[in-house]
Motif scaffolding. Sequence first.
Motif, PDB file in Angstrom:
ATOM      1  N   MET A 229      68.829  76.409  57.946  1.00  0.00           N
ATOM      2  CA  MET A 229      69.696  75.244  57.731  1.00  0.00           C
ATOM      3  C   MET A 229      69.142  74.370  56.612  1.00  0.00           C
ATOM      4  N   THR A 230      70.017  73.679  55.905  1.00  0.00           N
ATOM      5  CA  THR A 230      69.591  72.734  54.893  1.00  0.00           C
ATOM      6  C   THR A 230      69.179  71.432  55.555  1.00  0.00           C
ATOM      7  N   ASP A 231      68.509  70.577  54.752  1.00  0.00           N
ATOM      8  CA  ASP A 231      68.119  69.276  55.303  1.00  0.00           C
ATOM      9  C   ASP A 231      69.345  68.490  55.751  1.00  0.00           C
ATOM     10  N   ARG A 232      70.451  68.608  55.015  1.00  0.00           N
ATOM     11  CA  ARG A 232      71.656  67.881  55.399  1.00  0.00           C
ATOM     12  C   ARG A 232      72.183  68.369  56.748  1.00  0.00           C
ATOM     13  N   ALA A 233      72.216  69.706  56.917  1.00  0.00           N
ATOM     14  CA  ALA A 233      72.683  70.260  58.190  1.00  0.00           C
ATOM     15  C   ALA A 233      71.735  69.884  59.329  1.00  0.00           C
ATOM     16  N   ASP A 234      70.430  69.933  59.051  1.00  0.00           N
ATOM     17  CA  ASP A 234      69.456  69.514  60.060  1.00  0.00           C
ATOM     18  C   ASP A 234      69.652  68.054  60.429  1.00  0.00           C
ATOM     19  N   ARG A 235      69.914  67.228  59.406  1.00  0.00           N
ATOM     20  CA  ARG A 235      70.105  65.800  59.655  1.00  0.00           C
ATOM     21  C   ARG A 235      71.321  65.583  60.544  1.00  0.00           C
ATOM     22  N   VAL A 236      72.396  66.316  60.276  1.00  0.00           N
ATOM     23  CA  VAL A 236      73.613  66.180  61.087  1.00  0.00           C
ATOM     24  C   VAL A 236      73.348  66.604  62.531  1.00  0.00           C
ATOM     25  N   ALA A 237      72.660  67.738  62.710  1.00  0.00           N
ATOM     26  CA  ALA A 237      72.389  68.235  64.063  1.00  0.00           C
ATOM     27  C   ALA A 237      71.508  67.271  64.846  1.00  0.00           C
ATOM     28  N   LEU A 238      70.449  66.771  64.206  1.00  0.00           N
ATOM     29  CA  LEU A 238      69.543  65.851  64.895  1.00  0.00           C
ATOM     30  C   LEU A 238      70.221  64.515  65.179  1.00  0.00           C
ATOM     31  N   THR A 239      71.047  64.063  64.241  1.00  0.00           N
ATOM     32  CA  THR A 239      71.803  62.839  64.465  1.00  0.00           C
ATOM     33  C   THR A 239      72.734  63.003  65.656  1.00  0.00           C
ATOM     34  N   ALA A 240      73.322  64.192  65.778  1.00  0.00           N
ATOM     35  CA  ALA A 240      74.204  64.459  66.921  1.00  0.00           C
ATOM     36  C   ALA A 240      73.436  64.419  68.240  1.00  0.00           C
ATOM     37  N   VAL A 241      72.176  64.890  68.229  1.00  0.00           N
ATOM     38  CA  VAL A 241      71.358  64.832  69.436  1.00  0.00           C
ATOM     39  C   VAL A 241      71.102  63.381  69.837  1.00  0.00           C
ATOM     40  N   VAL A 242      70.698  62.560  68.871  1.00  0.00           N
ATOM     41  CA  VAL A 242      70.458  61.138  69.158  1.00  0.00           C
ATOM     42  C   VAL A 242      71.743  60.476  69.656  1.00  0.00           C
ATOM     43  N   PHE A 243      72.856  60.811  69.014  1.00  0.00           N
ATOM     44  CA  PHE A 243      74.149  60.253  69.414  1.00  0.00           C
ATOM     45  C   PHE A 243      74.478  60.616  70.861  1.00  0.00           C
ATOM     46  N   ALA A 244      74.298  61.884  71.207  1.00  0.00           N
ATOM     47  CA  ALA A 244      74.624  62.345  72.558  1.00  0.00           C
ATOM     48  C   ALA A 244      73.773  61.634  73.604  1.00  0.00           C
TER      49      ALA A 244
END
Length: 400
Positions: A1-16
């Motif tokens: 994954m790219t840093d952008r995709a990683d950022r989106v996935a991790l942001t989604a974890v924090v959001f959840a």
Amino acid sequence: MTDRADRVALTAVVFAVMLAQTLVYPGVDLLAAELGGSGVSAPTLFLSVEFAAFVLFVGGWGALSDSTGRRRPLIVVGALGGAAGYLSLAVLPSLVDLSFVGALAVRGVQGALTVGAFSLAMSALADLEGGNGRNMGAAGIAIGLGTAIGAPVGGRLYEYDVFAPLYLATGLLAVAGVLALLVPDQVPAESDEGGLSALVRGVRERRELAVPYAFAFVDRLTAGFFALVGTLYFREAFGLGPAATGLMLAAFFAPFALLQYPFGVLSDRVGRIVPVSAGSLTFGVAVVAVGLAPSAAWAAVAMVVVGVLGALMAPATLALVVDLAGDTERGLAVAGFNAAGSLGFLAGSLVGGGVAATYGYLAAFGVAGGLEMLVALATLPALLRLGRRTGRTAVFGSGD
């Protein structure tokens, strides 16, 4: 994954994680009563136990992550364990004779596990390239959106069934655990630090961290205050139901969410000092204004102002922690930030609830806002000295 995709996935974890947590706020008094609690102390204890567990266990998660060089598997364990904790709170009362003390014990275990997913997802975001303000702004917008959406959604769910927020929280944390599997570890290096004592040792060795930690404490104190005292105040003073109370809380959390990312990027340009100092000096005044508002409409306006000022401070404060932390201590430094914030949330619930019960809501708003202003004034000289002494572009801004 790219840093952008990683950022989106991790942001989604924090959001959840934040959405799951906030779902219970609008009707926490109803949930606590259903679990066997009574009086104002019951919802206070229900909120406080989780954040006490946050304080006690967040350092261990951060230290374990730094020492092993792994974040992803720990995030998965924390998220799935937290999901099991929420599910247990929802189903155990119908299966066994669960006392309120027993429910509080389950709540504590759930908090101890959930904080691992929350804190380490933020640490993993800090590991990414792209600027600490940008990455912590992403974490901030996830926190803000989770709380902004969770308040009104939780209020609606309470009107359907008192345990409905717990079931949704279970599903959200399960999804967060799956999302974490998609993110590769990018921990800079290993560290041999460990345990809660490492948090204290870390502050002693990097005393400048005490400054952003102080702001984290008092800012989350305000959040804890609104989660409990604000909820009860809006219900009693303006006759609002759980759904309307959720919308009132969203008046704060929505701008707090939407402005975190742009304000985080701004702090990469202008530095951390101006957003933190400017926001903190006016934040307490806005909190008091909520308690003085003559109607629900004016209270909502004041809540919006509180949200904007909170969004200005939050990502810059967390980015300052990452700026000051060594590469091998990033997880522990972020854990310390979350520990200070969780302790603040705990204090906001306990102190705010105690003052409200003894002296009334107006006094409670005055104490919450006054503490924010007091800490801001007391730490402002240290904050300015920190900026002058470090001379880091990460602290002052890139200037581009």
